[in-house]
Design a protein around this motif. Structure first.
Motif, PDB file in Angstrom:
ATOM      1  N   SER A 100     -11.258  35.527 -90.827  1.00 52.07           N
ATOM      2  CA  SER A 100     -10.768  34.170 -91.178  1.00 52.07           C
ATOM      3  C   SER A 100      -9.444  34.246 -91.514  1.00 52.07           C
ATOM      4  O   SER A 100      -8.770  35.536 -91.819  1.00 52.07           O
ATOM      5  CB  SER A 100     -11.737  33.282 -92.217  1.00 52.07           C
ATOM      6  N   ASP A 101      -8.722  33.319 -91.581  1.00 54.19           N
ATOM      7  CA  ASP A 101      -7.369  33.177 -91.790  1.00 54.19           C
ATOM      8  C   ASP A 101      -6.986  32.620 -93.359  1.00 54.19           C
ATOM      9  O   ASP A 101      -6.092  32.037 -93.597  1.00 54.19           O
ATOM     10  CB  ASP A 101      -6.275  32.535 -90.893  1.00 54.19           C
ATOM     11  N   ASP A 102      -7.766  32.752 -94.244  1.00 51.28           N
ATOM     12  CA  ASP A 102      -7.571  32.149 -95.537  1.00 51.28           C
ATOM     13  C   ASP A 102      -7.421  33.223 -96.608  1.00 51.28           C
ATOM     14  O   ASP A 102      -7.888  32.941 -97.873  1.00 51.28           O
ATOM     15  CB  ASP A 102      -8.600  31.277 -95.758  1.00 51.28           C
ATOM     16  N   PHE A 103      -6.982  34.546 -96.548  1.00 49.55           N
ATOM     17  CA  PHE A 103      -6.922  35.316 -97.484  1.00 49.55           C
ATOM     18  C   PHE A 103      -5.620  35.181 -98.352  1.00 49.55           C
ATOM     19  O   PHE A 103      -4.520  34.558 -97.663  1.00 49.55           O
ATOM     20  CB  PHE A 103      -6.839  36.926 -97.277  1.00 49.55           C
ATOM     21  N   PHE A 112      -0.419  36.591 -98.311  1.00 48.30           N
ATOM     22  CA  PHE A 112      -1.110  35.396 -97.311  1.00 48.30           C
ATOM     23  C   PHE A 112      -1.620  36.224 -96.308  1.00 48.30           C
ATOM     24  O   PHE A 112      -0.949  36.991 -95.619  1.00 48.30           O
ATOM     25  CB  PHE A 112      -0.711  34.171 -97.138  1.00 48.30           C
ATOM     26  N   GLY A 113      -2.835  36.067 -95.582  1.00 46.29           N
ATOM     27  CA  GLY A 113      -3.188  36.460 -94.332  1.00 46.29           C
ATOM     28  C   GLY A 113      -4.599  36.301 -93.845  1.00 46.29           C
ATOM     29  O   GLY A 113      -5.149  35.290 -93.999  1.00 46.29           O
ATOM     30  N   GLY A 133      -8.575  41.959 -97.199  1.00 47.71           N
ATOM     31  CA  GLY A 133      -7.523  41.140 -96.784  1.00 47.71           C
ATOM     32  C   GLY A 133      -6.341  41.891 -96.150  1.00 47.71           C
ATOM     33  O   GLY A 133      -6.152  43.078 -96.397  1.00 47.71           O
ATOM     34  N   MET A 134      -5.966  41.528 -94.949  1.00 45.56           N
ATOM     35  CA  MET A 134      -4.822  42.155 -94.169  1.00 45.56           C
ATOM     36  C   MET A 134      -3.612  40.902 -94.450  1.00 45.56           C
ATOM     37  O   MET A 134      -3.504  39.741 -94.051  1.00 45.56           O
ATOM     38  CB  MET A 134      -5.009  42.332 -92.712  1.00 45.56           C
ATOM     39  N   ILE A 135      -2.576  41.265 -95.076  1.00 46.58           N
ATOM     40  CA  ILE A 135      -1.400  40.566 -95.384  1.00 46.58           C
ATOM     41  C   ILE A 135      -0.325  40.385 -94.464  1.00 46.58           C
ATOM     42  O   ILE A 135       0.028  41.444 -93.963  1.00 46.58           O
ATOM     43  CB  ILE A 135      -0.815  40.849 -96.951  1.00 46.58           C
TER      44      ILE A 135
END
Length: 391
Positions: A100-103, A112-113, A133-135
């Motif tokens: 998903s894109d909500d880290f 964010f990432g 998470g991948m920022i």
């Protein structure tokens, strides 16, 4: 400053001690080293297939595992800041799965990432299909983060109640579910105030050999308190005093006890290189080191030598049942041949919300029991010997 040979011998001694005294079942150890000009402690991960080497900051002040993305705005700078510590690109890993894109890393660099699942190898163990998470965007207003942009958060978050009945999925939770660790506990040893010092984290146990005196266990501030970030890593401290001890090691004498609030507390945070002191304590230390500004803490390197009168700060916990002594010379870090600074800062005059980062934690052996929400602490013994107790 250590010579190359001294660094090799120190690393060999630590390796030999670990080999001679392996961990008992249910305990996992990670060696940590000082990085980023001695302002952080890092551990190396191999992430993805083929493995991408990434060094991350170990952080007892946050819960998440977050890696700098190769395509992030920070790694894309012309200065190539990610070249030294590595970054992660899910597009080049055969085992990566986007989630998903909500880290959000919830830190001051506002990373964010995306959430990604991939294989992670650390401390000789391989974990498949780990979520992290991948920022891809650092949204902080200041230019570039001055520390490693990736981190491994070690403070489990409790979202439901003080019993921590529903911990968020964190690195420690992953270790438990994988069967490598039996308990939600963490022992922290950062090593001495020296360049390239080696420390060790113990998941599921503690190292009795690193405890200089009798450890004391006390309750962390409840995770429901506004003083915490929903994690049992924050403690009340009951006193701060100046003590002095003669060169012949006679009885230490308290020469001044600071007036601080009985509600004083601090976060025990390995992700912070500083020790933020209550205002009256900061003023004493600043005057001692001839510091005239909170922003410029450069000091003469001669202060790294122990003073003849053994001046130290002594911090009391658990109504002074425990007193942690920090020799004043440990509050000076050498960054170059003639370049030294003190990692101290000022917090509120009442002692609330102080950060007890690496500059304090180096003088302790600290054991977090996140299940019980307790902290066990003693003065530290710097040694390569190990006596690991599983919990």
């Amino acid at each position: 400053m250590k010579t190359f040979l001294q660094q090799i011998l120190m690393g060999f001694a630590l390796l030999s001690a670990t080999s001679a005294h392996p961990n008992p079942p249910g305990v996992l150890s990670l060696s940590v080293q000082r990085v980023v000009n001695q302002s952080a402690y890092g551990v190396e991960l191999d992430v993805g297939t083929p493995p991408q080497k990434v060094r991350v900051n170990v952080d007892t002040g946050s819960p998440f595992l977050g890696l700098a993305g190769t395509t992030s705005n920070w790694c894309s700078l012309a200065t190539k800041p990610c070249a030294q510590y590595g970054s992660y690109d899910n597009r080049t890993s055969a085992t990566a799965k986007w989630d998903s894109d909500d880290f959000s890393n919830q830190l001051i660099n506002h990373g964010f990432g995306s959430y990604v699942n991939d294989t992670v190898k650390v401390g000789g163990h391989t974990f498949k299909d780990i979520m992290f998470g991948m920022i891809t965007n650092y949204a902080a207003s200041f230019p570039a983060p001055r520390v490693i942009p990736g981190l491994i958060g070690l403070a489990p978050v409790c979202y439901v109640n003080d019993s921590c009945a529903a911990p968020a999925v964190t690195f420690q939770q992953i270790l438990i579910e994988a069967g490598h660790v039996r308990s939600h506990t963490l022992g922290v040893y950062l090593g001495p105030e020296e360049e390239d010092a080696n420390g060790e984290l113990l998941f599921g146990g503690f190292d009795r050999a690193k405890q200089l005196d009798k450890p004391v266990t006390f309750k962390a501030i409840p995770v429901s308190s506004p003083a915490t970030r929903q994690s049992a890593n924050t403690a009340n401290f009951s006193s701060v005093a100046v003590v002095r001890q003669s060169a012949d090691q006679g009885q230490a004498t308290t020469t001044h006890r600071f007036n601080i609030s009985s509600e004083s507390y601090g976060v025990l945070d390995t992700g912070n290189p500083l020790w933020a002191l209550p205002a009256p304590v900061w003023e004493f230390v600043a005057a001692y080191f001839h510091i005239d500004s909170g922003d410029n803490t450069d000091v003469d390197c001669s202060f790294r030598s122990p003073p003849e009168d053994g001046t130290a700060l002594e911090v009391g916990f658990s109504n002074d049942e425990l007193k942690i002594r920090i020799p004043i010379e440990r509050l000076v870090t050498q960054y170059g041949p003639n370049s030294c600074a003190s990692p101290i800062r000022r917090c509120g005059s009442d002692g609330e919300g102080c950060a007890f980062g690496d500059a304090f934690l180096r003088s302790t052996y600290t054991f977090f029991n996140f299940n019980e929400q307790t902290i066990t602490m003693s003065n530290v013994k710097y040694t390569n010997l190990r006596d690991i107790i599983a919990v």
